[in-house]
Design a protein around this motif. Structure first.
Motif, PDB file in Angstrom:
ATOM      1  N   HIS A  12       0.849  -1.195   0.000  1.00 18.78           N
ATOM      2  CA  HIS A  12       0.000   0.000   0.000  1.00 18.78           C
ATOM      3  C   HIS A  12       0.883   1.244   0.000  1.00 18.78           C
ATOM      4  O   HIS A  12       2.016   1.208   0.472  1.00 18.78           O
ATOM      5  CB  HIS A  12      -0.889   0.026   1.245  1.00 18.78           C
ATOM      6  CG  HIS A  12      -1.825  -1.123   1.345  1.00 18.78           C
ATOM      7  ND1 HIS A  12      -1.451  -2.348   1.834  1.00 18.78           N
ATOM      8  CD2 HIS A  12      -3.125  -1.244   0.994  1.00 18.78           C
ATOM      9  CE1 HIS A  12      -2.480  -3.175   1.809  1.00 18.78           C
ATOM     10  NE2 HIS A  12      -3.509  -2.524   1.293  1.00 18.78           N
ATOM     11  N   PHE A  13       0.329   2.338  -0.520  1.00 18.23           N
ATOM     12  CA  PHE A  13       1.020   3.622  -0.469  1.00 18.23           C
ATOM     13  C   PHE A  13       0.024   4.700  -0.105  1.00 18.23           C
ATOM     14  O   PHE A  13      -1.187   4.516  -0.184  1.00 18.23           O
ATOM     15  CB  PHE A  13       1.688   3.937  -1.817  1.00 18.23           C
ATOM     16  CG  PHE A  13       0.718   4.332  -2.915  1.00 18.23           C
ATOM     17  CD1 PHE A  13       0.489   5.661  -3.219  1.00 18.23           C
ATOM     18  CD2 PHE A  13       0.051   3.366  -3.660  1.00 18.23           C
ATOM     19  CE1 PHE A  13      -0.394   6.022  -4.230  1.00 18.23           C
ATOM     20  CE2 PHE A  13      -0.817   3.704  -4.671  1.00 18.23           C
ATOM     21  CZ  PHE A  13      -1.038   5.045  -4.957  1.00 18.23           C
ATOM     22  N   ARG A  14       0.564   5.834   0.321  1.00 17.66           N
ATOM     23  CA  ARG A  14      -0.279   7.003   0.562  1.00 17.66           C
ATOM     24  C   ARG A  14       0.496   8.242   0.161  1.00 17.66           C
ATOM     25  O   ARG A  14       1.718   8.236   0.071  1.00 17.66           O
ATOM     26  CB  ARG A  14      -0.726   7.081   2.009  1.00 17.66           C
ATOM     27  CG  ARG A  14       0.366   7.420   2.980  1.00 17.66           C
ATOM     28  CD  ARG A  14      -0.250   7.709   4.322  1.00 17.66           C
ATOM     29  NE  ARG A  14       0.768   7.641   5.349  1.00 17.66           N
ATOM     30  CZ  ARG A  14       0.497   7.572   6.620  1.00 17.66           C
ATOM     31  NH1 ARG A  14      -0.751   7.536   7.028  1.00 17.66           N
ATOM     32  NH2 ARG A  14       1.454   7.540   7.508  1.00 17.66           N
ATOM     33  N   LEU A  15      -0.233   9.291  -0.071  1.00 23.51           N
ATOM     34  CA  LEU A  15       0.352  10.548  -0.496  1.00 23.51           C
ATOM     35  C   LEU A  15       0.111  11.600   0.572  1.00 23.51           C
ATOM     36  O   LEU A  15      -0.669  11.391   1.499  1.00 23.51           O
ATOM     37  CB  LEU A  15      -0.275  10.983  -1.825  1.00 23.51           C
ATOM     38  CG  LEU A  15      -0.168   9.960  -2.958  1.00 23.51           C
ATOM     39  CD1 LEU A  15      -1.015  10.374  -4.140  1.00 23.51           C
ATOM     40  CD2 LEU A  15       1.278   9.774  -3.378  1.00 23.51           C
ATOM     41  N   ASN A  16       0.788  12.727   0.447  1.00 19.30           N
ATOM     42  CA  ASN A  16       0.533  13.827   1.390  1.00 19.30           C
ATOM     43  C   ASN A  16      -0.926  14.223   1.333  1.00 19.30           C
ATOM     44  O   ASN A  16      -1.536  14.261   0.273  1.00 19.30           O
ATOM     45  CB  ASN A  16       1.400  15.043   1.055  1.00 19.30           C
ATOM     46  CG  ASN A  16       2.744  14.985   1.737  1.00 19.30           C
ATOM     47  OD1 ASN A  16       2.971  14.194   2.651  1.00 19.30           O
ATOM     48  ND2 ASN A  16       3.645  15.827   1.299  1.00 19.30           N
ATOM     49  N   GLY A  17      -1.478  14.512   2.474  1.00 16.56           N
ATOM     50  CA  GLY A  17      -2.877  14.904   2.546  1.00 16.56           C
ATOM     51  C   GLY A  17      -3.824  13.730   2.676  1.00 16.56           C
ATOM     52  O   GLY A  17      -5.020  13.912   2.837  1.00 16.56           O
ATOM     53  N   SER A  18      -3.295  12.523   2.595  1.00 15.52           N
ATOM     54  CA  SER A  18      -4.159  11.346   2.718  1.00 15.52           C
ATOM     55  C   SER A  18      -3.640  10.460   3.848  1.00 15.52           C
ATOM     56  O   SER A  18      -3.378   9.283   3.664  1.00 15.52           O
ATOM     57  CB  SER A  18      -4.198  10.570   1.403  1.00 15.52           C
ATOM     58  OG  SER A  18      -2.911  10.096   1.078  1.00 15.52           O
ATOM     59  N   GLU A  19      -3.484  11.059   5.019  1.00 17.73           N
ATOM     60  CA  GLU A  19      -2.864  10.367   6.139  1.00 17.73           C
ATOM     61  C   GLU A  19      -3.588   9.095   6.541  1.00 17.73           C
ATOM     62  O   GLU A  19      -2.974   8.156   7.025  1.00 17.73           O
ATOM     63  CB  GLU A  19      -2.729  11.315   7.328  1.00 17.73           C
ATOM     64  CG  GLU A  19      -1.721  12.421   7.057  1.00 17.73           C
ATOM     65  CD  GLU A  19      -1.535  13.348   8.222  1.00 17.73           C
ATOM     66  OE1 GLU A  19      -1.985  13.020   9.330  1.00 17.73           O
ATOM     67  OE2 GLU A  19      -0.926  14.409   8.026  1.00 17.73           O
ATOM     68  N   ILE A  23      -3.732   3.288  -0.354  1.00 18.41           N
ATOM     69  CA  ILE A  23      -4.161   2.814  -1.665  1.00 18.41           C
ATOM     70  C   ILE A  23      -3.341   1.569  -1.999  1.00 18.41           C
ATOM     71  O   ILE A  23      -2.131   1.539  -1.785  1.00 18.41           O
ATOM     72  CB  ILE A  23      -3.936   3.908  -2.730  1.00 18.41           C
ATOM     73  CG1 ILE A  23      -4.658   5.198  -2.314  1.00 18.41           C
ATOM     74  CG2 ILE A  23      -4.399   3.427  -4.102  1.00 18.41           C
ATOM     75  CD1 ILE A  23      -4.213   6.422  -3.094  1.00 18.41           C
ATOM     76  N   GLU A  24      -4.011   0.550  -2.548  1.00 18.61           N
ATOM     77  CA  GLU A  24      -3.287  -0.660  -2.918  1.00 18.61           C
ATOM     78  C   GLU A  24      -2.278  -0.345  -4.021  1.00 18.61           C
ATOM     79  O   GLU A  24      -2.538   0.453  -4.917  1.00 18.61           O
ATOM     80  CB  GLU A  24      -4.249  -1.758  -3.361  1.00 18.61           C
ATOM     81  CG  GLU A  24      -5.028  -2.346  -2.202  1.00 18.61           C
ATOM     82  CD  GLU A  24      -5.762  -3.624  -2.566  1.00 18.61           C
ATOM     83  OE1 GLU A  24      -5.516  -4.180  -3.660  1.00 18.61           O
ATOM     84  OE2 GLU A  24      -6.585  -4.056  -1.742  1.00 18.61           O
ATOM     85  N   LEU A  25      -1.138  -0.972  -3.923  1.00 18.63           N
ATOM     86  CA  LEU A  25       0.001  -0.660  -4.773  1.00 18.63           C
ATOM     87  C   LEU A  25      -0.251  -0.891  -6.257  1.00 18.63           C
ATOM     88  O   LEU A  25       0.346  -0.223  -7.100  1.00 18.63           O
ATOM     89  CB  LEU A  25       1.212  -1.472  -4.317  1.00 18.63           C
ATOM     90  CG  LEU A  25       2.577  -0.890  -4.584  1.00 18.63           C
ATOM     91  CD1 LEU A  25       2.691   0.557  -4.120  1.00 18.63           C
ATOM     92  CD2 LEU A  25       3.636  -1.727  -3.935  1.00 18.63           C
ATOM     93  N   ASP A  26      -1.143  -1.786  -6.604  1.00 18.39           N
ATOM     94  CA  ASP A  26      -1.403  -2.011  -8.032  1.00 18.39           C
ATOM     95  C   ASP A  26      -2.173  -0.852  -8.670  1.00 18.39           C
ATOM     96  O   ASP A  26      -2.364  -0.819  -9.881  1.00 18.39           O
ATOM     97  CB  ASP A  26      -2.107  -3.342  -8.279  1.00 18.39           C
ATOM     98  CG  ASP A  26      -3.431  -3.481  -7.555  1.00 18.39           C
ATOM     99  OD1 ASP A  26      -3.790  -2.590  -6.756  1.00 18.39           O
ATOM    100  OD2 ASP A  26      -4.104  -4.498  -7.775  1.00 18.39           O
ATOM    101  N   GLN A  27      -2.573   0.133  -7.861  1.00 16.70           N
ATOM    102  CA  GLN A  27      -3.270   1.316  -8.362  1.00 16.70           C
ATOM    103  C   GLN A  27      -2.334   2.500  -8.590  1.00 16.70           C
ATOM    104  O   GLN A  27      -2.761   3.559  -9.037  1.00 16.70           O
ATOM    105  CB  GLN A  27      -4.370   1.745  -7.364  1.00 16.70           C
ATOM    106  CG  GLN A  27      -5.401   0.672  -7.088  1.00 16.70           C
ATOM    107  CD  GLN A  27      -6.155   0.259  -8.326  1.00 16.70           C
ATOM    108  OE1 GLN A  27      -6.629   1.091  -9.089  1.00 16.70           O
ATOM    109  NE2 GLN A  27      -6.241  -1.049  -8.559  1.00 16.70           N
ATOM    110  N   ILE A  28      -1.042   2.334  -8.288  1.00 15.06           N
ATOM    111  CA  ILE A  28      -0.086   3.442  -8.394  1.00 15.06           C
ATOM    112  C   ILE A  28       0.139   3.805  -9.860  1.00 15.06           C
ATOM    113  O   ILE A  28       0.098   2.949 -10.742  1.00 15.06           O
ATOM    114  CB  ILE A  28       1.242   3.089  -7.677  1.00 15.06           C
ATOM    115  CG1 ILE A  28       2.021   4.354  -7.351  1.00 15.06           C
ATOM    116  CG2 ILE A  28       2.053   2.084  -8.473  1.00 15.06           C
ATOM    117  CD1 ILE A  28       3.110   4.139  -6.316  1.00 15.06           C
TER     118      ILE A  28
END
Length: 102
Positions: A12-19, A23-28
């Motif tokens: 999973h990953f997240r971006l700034n502002g989405s603490e 999001i699942e990594l296959d959606q990057i």
């Protein structure tokens, strides 16, 4: 702050502002990667779970996470060298164009 994690056998990953939003990594996508790279370059608090093959049961997540982890780990460990190289490159160009303007 952690930006890449392994949970429930998926990356999973997240971006700034989405603490709170992971999001699942296959959606990057490339824009997400660029944003993560900017974050990693501008902070000393960029964290990610260490890559462990056994923890990532989803084959796509395994491949993606491994590649991102290796590249980002290299970038973070060599961030100072990269910044110095970029500054040196642009310093020479700026000096050249300053002389031409005078």
């Amino acid at each position: 702050m952690k930006y890449l994690k392994i949970e429930n056998s998926k990356g999973h990953f997240r971006l700034n502002g989405s603490e709170d939003t992971w999001i699942e990594l296959d959606q990057i996508n490339k824009d997400n990667l660029l944003e993560l790279l900017k974050i990693a370059g501008n902070t000393n608090e960029f964290e990610m779970d260490e890559y462990q093959d056994a923890l990532l049961q989803n084959p796509a997540h395994n491949i993606i996470y491994k590649n991102i982890y290796v590249k980002f780990n290299d970038f973070i460990n060599n961030k100072t060298r990269f910044k110095d190289s970029v500054e040196s490159t642009y310093k020479n160009a700026l000096e050249k164009y300053k002389k031409e303007d005078q």
